[in-house]
Structures are given as C-alpha cells and as structure tokens.
Enzyme design. Structure first.
Site, PDB file in Angstrom:
ATOM      1  N   PRO A  66      36.747 -88.664 -97.736  1.00 25.63           N
ATOM      2  CA  PRO A  66      37.728 -87.822 -97.044  1.00 25.63           C
ATOM      3  C   PRO A  66      37.405 -87.580 -95.562  1.00 25.63           C
ATOM      4  O   PRO A  66      38.277 -87.740 -94.716  1.00 25.63           O
ATOM      5  CB  PRO A  66      37.704 -86.517 -97.832  1.00 25.63           C
ATOM      6  CG  PRO A  66      37.177 -86.877 -99.184  1.00 25.63           C
ATOM      7  CD  PRO A  66      36.219 -88.019 -98.954  1.00 25.63           C
ATOM      8  N   THR A  96      38.442 -92.107 -92.162  1.00 27.19           N
ATOM      9  CA  THR A  96      38.786 -91.697 -90.791  1.00 27.19           C
ATOM     10  C   THR A  96      37.914 -90.506 -90.428  1.00 27.19           C
ATOM     11  O   THR A  96      38.041 -89.428 -91.034  1.00 27.19           O
ATOM     12  CB  THR A  96      40.278 -91.297 -90.692  1.00 27.19           C
ATOM     13  OG1 THR A  96      41.073 -92.380 -91.145  1.00 27.19           O
ATOM     14  CG2 THR A  96      40.646 -90.958 -89.260  1.00 27.19           C
ATOM     15  N   LYS A 171      41.995 -95.449 -84.241  1.00 34.20           N
ATOM     16  CA  LYS A 171      42.681 -94.911 -85.430  1.00 34.20           C
ATOM     17  C   LYS A 171      43.208 -93.490 -85.170  1.00 34.20           C
ATOM     18  O   LYS A 171      44.325 -93.136 -85.562  1.00 34.20           O
ATOM     19  CB  LYS A 171      41.694 -94.927 -86.605  1.00 34.20           C
ATOM     20  CG  LYS A 171      42.093 -94.107 -87.809  1.00 34.20           C
ATOM     21  CD  LYS A 171      43.304 -94.662 -88.534  1.00 34.20           C
ATOM     22  CE  LYS A 171      43.720 -93.732 -89.670  1.00 34.20           C
ATOM     23  NZ  LYS A 171      44.990 -94.096 -90.259  1.00 34.20           N
ATOM     24  N   LYS A 246      43.095 -82.818 -90.573  1.00 34.90           N
ATOM     25  CA  LYS A 246      41.749 -83.274 -90.166  1.00 34.90           C
ATOM     26  C   LYS A 246      41.865 -84.265 -89.003  1.00 34.90           C
ATOM     27  O   LYS A 246      41.173 -84.161 -88.000  1.00 34.90           O
ATOM     28  CB  LYS A 246      41.055 -83.923 -91.368  1.00 34.90           C
ATOM     29  CG  LYS A 246      39.725 -84.538 -91.048  1.00 34.90           C
ATOM     30  CD  LYS A 246      39.387 -85.852 -91.725  1.00 34.90           C
ATOM     31  CE  LYS A 246      40.449 -86.757 -92.157  1.00 34.90           C
ATOM     32  NZ  LYS A 246      40.109 -88.139 -92.421  1.00 34.90           N
TER      33      LYS A 246
HETATM   34  P1  NAD Z   1      41.246 -88.921-101.381  1.00 30.03           P
HETATM   35  O1  NAD Z   1      40.880 -87.497-101.251  1.00 30.03           O
HETATM   36  O2  NAD Z   1      42.402 -89.333-102.237  1.00 30.03           O
HETATM   37  O3  NAD Z   1      39.961 -89.793-101.882  1.00 30.03           O
HETATM   38  C1  NAD Z   1      38.641 -89.541-101.497  1.00 30.03           C
HETATM   39  C2  NAD Z   1      37.744 -89.913-102.674  1.00 30.03           C
HETATM   40  O4  NAD Z   1      36.370 -89.787-102.248  1.00 30.03           O
HETATM   41  C3  NAD Z   1      37.921 -89.001-103.892  1.00 30.03           C
HETATM   42  O5  NAD Z   1      38.165 -89.788-105.046  1.00 30.03           O
HETATM   43  C4  NAD Z   1      36.588 -88.246-103.975  1.00 30.03           C
HETATM   44  O6  NAD Z   1      36.214 -87.940-105.316  1.00 30.03           O
HETATM   45  C5  NAD Z   1      35.646 -89.263-103.360  1.00 30.03           C
HETATM   46  N1  NAD Z   1      34.376 -88.709-102.866  1.00 30.03           N
HETATM   47  C6  NAD Z   1      34.182 -87.664-102.033  1.00 30.03           C
HETATM   48  N2  NAD Z   1      32.864 -87.496-101.798  1.00 30.03           N
HETATM   49  C7  NAD Z   1      32.222 -88.457-102.496  1.00 30.03           C
HETATM   50  C8  NAD Z   1      30.847 -88.807-102.676  1.00 30.03           C
HETATM   51  N3  NAD Z   1      29.861 -88.131-102.077  1.00 30.03           N
HETATM   52  N4  NAD Z   1      30.545 -89.840-103.473  1.00 30.03           N
HETATM   53  C9  NAD Z   1      31.531 -90.544-104.097  1.00 30.03           C
HETATM   54  N5  NAD Z   1      32.848 -90.269-103.969  1.00 30.03           N
HETATM   55  C10 NAD Z   1      33.182 -89.230-103.178  1.00 30.03           C
HETATM   56  O7  NAD Z   1      41.464 -89.448 -99.868  1.00 30.03           O
HETATM   57  P2  NAD Z   1      42.269 -90.774 -99.399  1.00 30.03           P
HETATM   58  O8  NAD Z   1      43.705 -90.420 -99.201  1.00 30.03           O
HETATM   59  O9  NAD Z   1      41.870 -91.915-100.248  1.00 30.03           O
HETATM   60  O10 NAD Z   1      41.633 -90.933 -97.934  1.00 30.03           O
HETATM   61  C11 NAD Z   1      40.320 -91.426 -97.725  1.00 30.03           C
HETATM   62  C12 NAD Z   1      40.140 -91.629 -96.221  1.00 30.03           C
HETATM   63  O11 NAD Z   1      41.119 -92.578 -95.738  1.00 30.03           O
HETATM   64  C13 NAD Z   1      40.331 -90.349 -95.394  1.00 30.03           C
HETATM   65  O12 NAD Z   1      39.401 -90.323 -94.344  1.00 30.03           O
HETATM   66  C14 NAD Z   1      41.764 -90.488 -94.865  1.00 30.03           C
HETATM   67  O13 NAD Z   1      41.943 -89.776 -93.645  1.00 30.03           O
HETATM   68  C15 NAD Z   1      41.873 -91.988 -94.687  1.00 30.03           C
HETATM   69  N6  NAD Z   1      43.234 -92.555 -94.774  1.00 30.03           N
HETATM   70  C16 NAD Z   1      44.099 -92.157 -95.768  1.00 30.03           C
HETATM   71  C17 NAD Z   1      45.376 -92.730 -95.827  1.00 30.03           C
HETATM   72  C18 NAD Z   1      46.377 -92.329 -96.892  1.00 30.03           C
HETATM   73  O14 NAD Z   1      47.562 -92.714 -96.782  1.00 30.03           O
HETATM   74  N7  NAD Z   1      45.970 -91.595 -97.927  1.00 30.03           N
HETATM   75  C19 NAD Z   1      45.764 -93.709 -94.899  1.00 30.03           C
HETATM   76  C20 NAD Z   1      44.850 -94.130 -93.942  1.00 30.03           C
HETATM   77  C21 NAD Z   1      43.588 -93.537 -93.889  1.00 30.03           C
END
Ligand code: NAD
Length: 298
Positions: A66, A96, A171, A246
């Site tokens: 995250p 990100t 980004k 964020k």
């Molecule tokens: P999300 O919250 O759905 O997934 C994050 C995952 O990380 C969760 O499954 C959580 O359990 C896991 N996690 C957290 N800490 C951990 C650890 N110490 N060990 C193992 N697993 C751990 O978030 P997302 O939407 O998948 O986004 C992830 C990143 O990508 C973020 O930085 C976000 O800004 C970026 N992003 C998201 C999107 C989107 O459309 N969702 C698009 C582009 C970029």
C-alpha cells in the site's frame, strides 16, 4: 526458469502475480491475507509462510504494497527481505511511494550486493488483470534491462524515467493529473444530467470531443454508463480513495520540495479528503462523483 517471489497480493498485486504464473515462471507468493494467498495457490503459485521464506531462493522479488511505511518495514533492517535474499537478487518495487524512500531502500539493496528498481504502475485493476499495465521505472540501465522481460509479462508499456526514485516522481505527477481529471469529469457529467442530458449520451459526446480523457475511456465515474468498472459495482474494488489521498499527499510534498504550484490538485485533494472523512476511504476513487451527485449511493 526464473524464480520470482511476489509480495503483496491485493487489488493490483493479485492479478499481476497471476500473469507471472501464466507466463510460465516459477512464482512464490506471500501476503498477510490468507485468502489472497489461497487464490494464487489455485492459480499454480507456491505459497510461503513468511516474506523471508518467499525471497530466500528467488532470483527476482516483486513487491506491491500500500504505502512507503510498508515498503520500508518489509525491506530494511536485520529481518528485512534485503538481508534475507541471495546476493545478486533483483528487487522490483511497484508500490506507489515517495522517491526518497525508494532511493533509501535502493541504496541499502546495493550496499548488500543486490539490485533494485522502483517500478510503479498505471492502468488500474483492469490493466493488472489484462497484463496491459504501464511500468514507470527508476534505476540503473543494467537493473532496468534485467527487469524488462519479467515486467513485460504484466505490462504493455515500459518507461525508464531516470535514476532511482524517478519512476515514483513520474507516477506521482501522473496520479495528480488523474485526480483532477476524475473530479472534473464527474463535475461535467453531473451538470449535463441536471440539464436533462443522459450521462451515457454526454460521455459519448465528450469521448469524441476535446474533453476526452482516460476516465471517460476506461473508468466512467457515473454508475451504469460502463460495464465492469467500480462505478457500476457500488464503487467496490479498483483504486481506493485512501490510496488516492496517499498519492495526493506525495504530490503535495513533491510540489513543496520543488516549489511547484498545484492549484488544480489542491482543489481535487479537498474533495478526496472530504470523501474519506465521510467514511468512504475504502471505496473506489471514482466515487468522487457522488459528491456532485448526491442521489448516487456509495
Ligand atoms: P491493496 O490494499 O488492495 O493491496 C495491498 C496488499 O498488500 C494487501 O493484500 C495487503 O495484505 C498486502 N500487504 C501489506 N503489507 C504487507 C506485508 N508486510 N507483507 C505482505 N503483504 C502485505 O492495494 P492495491 O490497490 O493493490 O495497491 C497497491 C499499490 O499499488 C499502492 O501503492 C497503490 O497506490 C498502487 N496502485 C494501485 C492501483 C489501483 O488501481 N488499485 C493502480 C496503480 C497503482
């Protein structure tokens, strides 16, 4: 066969890891969520019982977490994954986060004879599923070349923005613009609706006019204009409001550090903050539409 460890199987990381498995790589996954790991196991990945055991035999490690604090905690320190991997491992962080944390983690990796790039993505959950993400990389040309074949299994467009941290800066600039576009598109669609124009018709008009943008093409914020987008699913899934906030905080810090003026993003930030303070932090960011159109349920 390249052995890839994938850590962070959320909305984005889950489908990205599936694409690596389907490309024929040996993939070991870890997430704090057991259901997320179970779903990757069904796709053919091996499941590890900790991040350290996931990375210990890997050639390449991809992380999709995250925020910066999660990346820092996972990578650094005596029990961090940098010290748990074999020498020469390439780490690719696609979360990100701020550029300074990316540089700090990268420097630590190189001090331990590892390689590191920051490679945040654009394209949303649909792009993650379809394997059409855009990767924006920061790091050495050598590490970027090493990462390229693996990233091509999950994305279509790969850019090398510059040195460590440059991927994150690019980004953050992109997401700052996205926040403004989503709010502006919501504003225009709502005004059209209030003046008797069907939002689907208005969307079609703007798609062929000078207001056309990515949110209209791929991610319409008005419910039932488009299928398979969060707005047609009660704003579930997708990119959470709290993650957009964020990213807007990262943008504002970057603007302050570089004495950049960002009036449009400042206005958009107030809207996404309002949404989160009203309890909608876990909803998709296209729910900003509901602030303009109070008859739409989140
Ligand atoms: P999300 O919250 O759905 O997934 C994050 C995952 O990380 C969760 O499954 C959580 O359990 C896991 N996690 C957290 N800490 C951990 C650890 N110490 N060990 C193992 N697993 C751990 O978030 P997302 O939407 O998948 O986004 C992830 C990143 O990508 C973020 O930085 C976000 O800004 C970026 N992003 C998201 C999107 C989107 O459309 N969702 C698009 C582009 C970029």
């Amino acid at each position: 066969m390249t052995h890839i460890a994938f850590i962070g199987l959320g909305n984005m990381g889950g489908p990205m890891a599936v694409n690596l498995v389907q490309s024929g790589h040996r993939v070991t996954v870890f997430d704090l969520s057991v259901p997320a790991m179970d779903s990757l196991k069904r796709e053919g990945a091996s499941v590890a019982d900790s991040a350290l055991s996931a990375v210990k035999d890997a050639d390449i490690v991809v992380t999709m977490l995250p925020a910066a604090q999660h990346v820092e905690r996972l990578y650094l320190g005596n029990d961090g994954i940098i010290r748990g991997a074999k020498p020469g491992t390439l780490f690719i962080d696609s979360s990100t986060i701020d550029a300074d944390t990316a540089k700090r983690v990268g420097a630590d990796a190189y001090a331990c004879n590892m390689h590191f790039i920051d490679a945040p993505v654009s394209g949303g959950t649909a792009g993650a599923k379809a394997g059409t993400l855009t990767f924006i990389m920061g790091g050495s040309p050598h590490a970027v070349a090493q990462a390229t074949p693996v990233l091509q299994c999950m994305g279509r467009n790969l850019f090398h923005a510059g040195d460590l941290g440059a991927g994150q800066i690019a980004k953050i600039c992109n997401n700052m613009l996205l926040a403004v576009l989503m709010a502006g598109t919501s504003e225009a669609l709502t005004m059209a609706t209030k003046n008797g124009i069907d939002p689907k018709v208005m969307s079609d008009i703007m798609l062929q006019s000078s207001g056309c943008n990515w949110t209209l093409e791929k991610y319409n914020p008005c419910p039932d204009v488009m299928e398979n987008v969060p707005s047609s699913n009660q704003y579930e899934g997708g990119f959470m409001v709290k993650l957009m906030n964020k990213d807007l905080n990262l943008a504002m810090n970057t603007a302050a550090d570089s004495v950049s003026t960002t009036p449009m993003a400042t206005a958009a930030q107030s809207l996404y903050r309002m949404l989160e303070s009203q309890g909608h932090g876990e909803k998709d960011f296209s729910s900003v539409y509901t602030l303009f159109n109070k008859h739409t349920n989140t």
